[in-house]
Design an enzyme around this catalytic site. Structure first.
Site, PDB file in Angstrom:
ATOM      1  N   GLY A  16      27.151  41.346  81.989  1.00  0.00           N
ATOM      2  CA  GLY A  16      25.690  41.259  82.158  1.00  0.00           C
ATOM      3  C   GLY A  16      25.206  41.973  83.400  1.00  0.00           C
ATOM      4  O   GLY A  16      24.255  41.534  84.057  1.00  0.00           O
ATOM      5  N   VAL A  51      24.879  47.254  93.007  1.00  0.00           N
ATOM      6  CA  VAL A  51      24.335  48.492  93.559  1.00  0.00           C
ATOM      7  C   VAL A  51      23.920  49.359  92.364  1.00  0.00           C
ATOM      8  O   VAL A  51      24.177  48.991  91.226  1.00  0.00           O
ATOM      9  CB  VAL A  51      25.359  49.261  94.443  1.00  0.00           C
ATOM     10  N   LYS A  82      10.372  58.115  92.127  1.00  0.00           N
ATOM     11  CA  LYS A  82      11.334  59.048  92.733  1.00  0.00           C
ATOM     12  C   LYS A  82      10.998  60.451  92.236  1.00  0.00           C
ATOM     13  O   LYS A  82      11.055  60.714  91.040  1.00  0.00           O
ATOM     14  CB  LYS A  82      12.752  58.643  92.299  1.00  0.00           C
ATOM     15  N   THR A 350      23.446  59.326  88.279  1.00  0.00           N
ATOM     16  CA  THR A 350      23.507  59.612  86.841  1.00  0.00           C
ATOM     17  C   THR A 350      24.088  58.471  85.992  1.00  0.00           C
ATOM     18  O   THR A 350      24.092  58.570  84.760  1.00  0.00           O
ATOM     19  CB  THR A 350      24.376  60.855  86.606  1.00  0.00           C
ATOM     20  N   TYR A 448      23.157  69.850  82.975  1.00  0.00           N
ATOM     21  CA  TYR A 448      22.055  70.282  83.852  1.00  0.00           C
ATOM     22  C   TYR A 448      21.457  71.598  83.377  1.00  0.00           C
ATOM     23  O   TYR A 448      22.150  72.445  82.816  1.00  0.00           O
ATOM     24  CB  TYR A 448      22.550  70.402  85.304  1.00  0.00           C
TER      25      TYR A 448
END
Ligand code: FAD
Length: 509
Positions: A16, A51, A82, A350, A448
């Site tokens: 979770g 984090v 952002k 990412t 990218y």
């Protein structure tokens, strides 16, 4: 196992953390109405990594497809906008000591062309301004601490991502998903059981006994309980390419309640780099480093110095990172998602983008699965290409660094382990070749865009050393004109702090 059906009857998501709840939310959204039961099991004894506070623009699509407005989820997660990522001190080349990786859209077409023109001239040894910072509006929006929400009168469309509190986003998604039928069980798995054919049959737990399902999602983080420890899917380490395997994290207060940055800053340190992520109520900071070059205590001291923390009052969290990926994310009746599946150091934030990619591809693949084995192979190949190509882009930051201050930076630059893709890009670039053609040739495996590749090569100043003076025939773009255009548009962007505070007000009124 019902692989000939369009969706499984009962899915058990184990874990979770952010990956588990993002997965449960996407699955219940896609399959909830078809009768698929979804259970999420997590252990409060083990907890989440806690984090992972920066995203890519793909996260916008995550909330959009679930129909969750920014004004609903952002205040609940102390989230901020952002505009991009700034990379100070990675390069020592004059004029390129800092570079900004912008998010951009079709509205930036003219700027992209101008930047591309100049960067190609500079690649061919002509002395023109080729740092992308001059050309991209996103850089100036971030510098002025604005929100990437231009007034419609500007006719400018901005792309952006978010920062958010890693724990609050899990809480938010848990409430959202359980309200839509996801069954939530808090318990610890003690054993994973397999059927005779090798598939996973169920899990045994401390308090709830055995829990079965016909499909499983392994979101157990670095523990990798189902796909790794039970199904023995091999793990491919990225250590030969990327040295960093540890992090130390600590929060700090914002400098001022009235002003809020709208960018991530990723500063080079002695043996790695430090992130600085602004939330509405604090900064999240951390130092990602290589334990082969620096020990835990020295890294913590260096981070405290970097943050100008004079005492030890702020507690540091030390984390080990398993960097690399599983050889197969989908094995038998189990899909690995999140840290269980793989992890690339968070330099371009990412990880949650791959979570989203994985689950979206899985839903699309499963629905179309006629030949399950072939479908799985195609799926795994796609996910592996995403991982490897992000690894390559991350490694490029290290290959392009020019620092001489520590053995770490020299070893990272001189690292002979590079993929064929990175080798071809560097060779093309250094020989004045056509990089756009090279990237187009590699497009099937590229995560990218060409613009991002030009930005990193140009932004870190990888150019011939003694350029010739530009003459009229080069028709170089005047960087001041490019900058002026950006400044004219900048007035349409609101202050970031005001924009996020305004979002809170209706709820709190
Ligand atoms: C230093 C660092 C910085 C990062 N920065 C970013 C970033 O900026 N952007 C980004 O996108 N990502 C970032 N990440 C990655 C991000 O943190 C993760 O992708 C994200 O948090 C998802 O983690 P997870 O859910 O896979 O694992 P976790 O959060 O570790 O969750 C694992 C779950 O599994 C459960 N579990 C484990 N074992 C058992 C068991 N036996 N029984 C029951 N439950 C069990 C735990 O209780 C927990 O709920 C970063 C990662 C690190 C290490």
């Amino acid at each position: 196992m019902s692989q000939n059906l369009a969706h499984p009857a009962h899915i058990l998501v184990v874990g979770g953390g952010t990956a588990g709840w993002m997965t449960a939310a996407l699955l219940v959204h896609a399959w909830g109405a078809t009768g698929t039961r979804i259970t999420l099991l997590e252990s409060d004894a083990i907890g989440i990594i806690g984090v992972g506070e920066g995203a890519t623009p793909k996260m916008r699509r995550f909330f959009q497809q679930l129909g969750i407005a920014e004004s609903v989820w952002m205040p609940a997660c102390n989230a901020t906008y952002k505009c991009g990522i700034r990379f100070p001190q990675w390069s020592t080349r004059p004029g390129y000591e800092s570079y900004y990786h912008p998010f951009f859209t079709m509205s930036d077409d003219a700027s992209i062309r101008a930047f591309h023109h100049n960067v190609t001239l500079r690649q061919h040894n002509v002395d023109v301004q080729a740092n992308p910072d001059w050309f991209f509006l996103s850089n100036w929006v971030a510098k002025k601490r604005c929100a990437p929400l231009p007034d419609p009168r500007s006719h400018y469309q901005a792309d952006y991502a978010y920062h958010f509190d890693a724990r609050l986003i899990g809480d938010f998604l848990r409430q959202w998903a359980t309200a839509r039928g996801v069954h939530h069980v808090v318990d610890t798995v003690t054993r994973v059981t397999q059927l005779e054919n090798g598939e996973i049959g169920g899990v045994e737990t401390e308090a709830h006994g055995a829990i079965g399902a016909d499909f499983f999602v392994d979101c157990t983080g670095f523990a990798n309980l189902l796909t790794g420890k039970t199904l023995n899917v091999p793990f491919l380490s990225y250590k030969p390419w990327l040295f960093n395997d540890r992090a130390v994290a600590m929060p700090t207060p914002l400098e001022s309640p009235d002003s809020l940055p709208s960018e991530t800053v990723s500063s080079a340190m002695k043996c790695g780099w430090a992130w600085k992520i602004p939330l509405t109520n604090r900064y999240g900071n951390g130092y990602v480093y290589a334990s082969d070059f620096i020990d835990e205590a020295t890294a913590e001291r260096e981070l405290r110095g970097h943050l100008q923390l004079r005492d030890d009052a702020v507690e540091a969290r030390h984390l080990k990172m398993r960097v690399g990926r599983l050889e197969r994310s989908w094995e038998r009746n189990c899909l690995a998602v999140g840290l269980a599946q793989g992890f690339i150091e968070p330099l371009e934030a990412t990880a949650l983008m791959i979570v989203q990619d994985t689950v979206e591809h899985f839903i699309a693949s499963f629905a179309g699965a006629r030949d399950a084995a072939r479908q799985r192979a195609g799926f795994n190949d796609k996910i592996n290409r995403i991982y490897d190509s992000i690894r390559d882009y991350i490694q490029m930051h290290y290959k392009l660094n020019t620092r001489e201050d520590t053995p770490y930076w020299i070893a990272a630059r001189e690292n002979p382990n590079v993929s064929d893709s990175v080798a071809a890009i560097l060779e093309t670039w250094d020989n004045g070749g056509d990089l756009l053609a090279e990237i187009t040739r590699q497009r099937d495996r590229m995560a990218y865009s060409p613009t991002s590749w030009f930005c990193i090569l140009g932004g870190m100043g990888r150019f011939p050393r003694k350029p010739k003076r530009a003459t009229g025939k080069h028709q170089a773009v005047d960087p001041s004109a490019a900058r002026k255009q950006c400044m004219e548009l900048l007035r349409y962007f609101p202050d970031h702090r005001q924009a996020v505070d305004q979002m809170r007000q209706p709820e709190e009124a």
